[in-house]
Design an enzyme around this catalytic site. Sequence first.
Site, short mmCIF file in Angstrom:
data_model
loop_
_atom_site.label_atom_id
_atom_site.label_comp_id
_atom_site.label_asym_id
_atom_site.label_seq_id
_atom_site.Cartn_x
_atom_site.Cartn_y
_atom_site.Cartn_z
N GLU A 136 22.57 -19.34 -19.38
CA GLU A 136 22.86 -19.89 -20.69
C GLU A 136 21.54 -20.35 -21.31
OE1 GLU A 136 24.67 -23.84 -20.98
OE2 GLU A 136 24.80 -23.87 -18.79
N CYS A 195 28.82 -1.09 -17.44
CA CYS A 195 28.26 -0.05 -18.31
C CYS A 195 29.02 0.10 -19.62
CB CYS A 195 28.25 1.29 -17.57
SG CYS A 195 27.16 1.28 -16.13
#
Length: 373
Positions: A97, A123
């Site tokens: 974060e 992906c």
Amino acid sequence: MHFPDVALASIGVTIPQAQWTSEQIEQDLQPLYSRLKLPEGRLAMMSGIESRRVWEPGTVPSGPSIQSGRHAIEAASVAPDQIGALIHASVCRDFLEPATASRVHHELGLSPNCWVYDVSNACLGVLNGAVQIATMIQSGMISAGIVVGTENSRPLMEATIASLNADTQLTRRTVKPAFASLTIGSGSCAWLLTHRDLHPQATTLEHAIARAHTAHHALCRSDQDTAGAGMQPLMETDSETLMAEGIATGVAALNDLLQQSGWSRDQIDRSICHQVGSRHRIGMLEAMQLPVDRDSATFPALGNTGSVALPLTVAAAAATGELSSQDRTALLGIGSGINSVMIGAKWGETAIAGDWAGLLDELASSRLAGPTD
């Protein structure tokens, strides 16, 4: 899902300059190759990947993502304050974060009245992000949005090479799960989507479907991604089973896309699959009953670039003329999990811009030399 009001206005591309060939990687693995008496040329022969690109040491994903985002915005002639959503959607990110999207949003100078967040789905991240933005545009929430991702393979490959050379207990059998990590490449791509009133001649994303076969979620795993974890960027992949189950998932997903779109296989002018390697590509296309001569590929020169592999290949196909106006284009995304996202698009006047670092010339040369599959 149908998006009659959504256009793919532009694609921004950033390709690293540095190139690692499969031959070079095998030279770096000489301690392992010598001990196990592995034949040289094995990596390229098994994968069809001759080389992959890598970012310079110290590169964080947000850096190339900012460049790709700028290319897309400039190519589409969209004002930054028109963009109502920015999604950063690669596997790689700057930190746990804050969201990597936060730095990208700031550096692109986008409006404070903007949805800004990360999406991660192996992906499929960029395709997921594109569908989310298309949904926002279609619903009237926003008039334009951008999804961007950057994959950085250098840390994974360096750690994998070091680990394989150091582990003297490995055998020819036990080394196999690490093979997939050596096929990973780096790259960056941004898709800018708008309401079609802003770009009436651009590519339309006509249909999108999702399919989940999550019983196979354990077939490809990286290390833990939690605060305090070792964060060693190593992966273990059951490549054979993952390929078989991924192909089965892809066939089922394509059937869903054909049913929703009303297209037949013969009406697909251009297909673009996830870019894993030659065996996966041939197996996938054969199972889907799609011709290889109408499929575009970049993996021989870029390796598997994760969430940006399919989006980058779309850009390369357009830039090299493999995609033509009005082509029915099937974007056949598959990711570990196993999940699939597939999009049916009618190709139009989508602007392609960016720093290709010689990739287009490399792709042109390989195509003139003939197929390598």
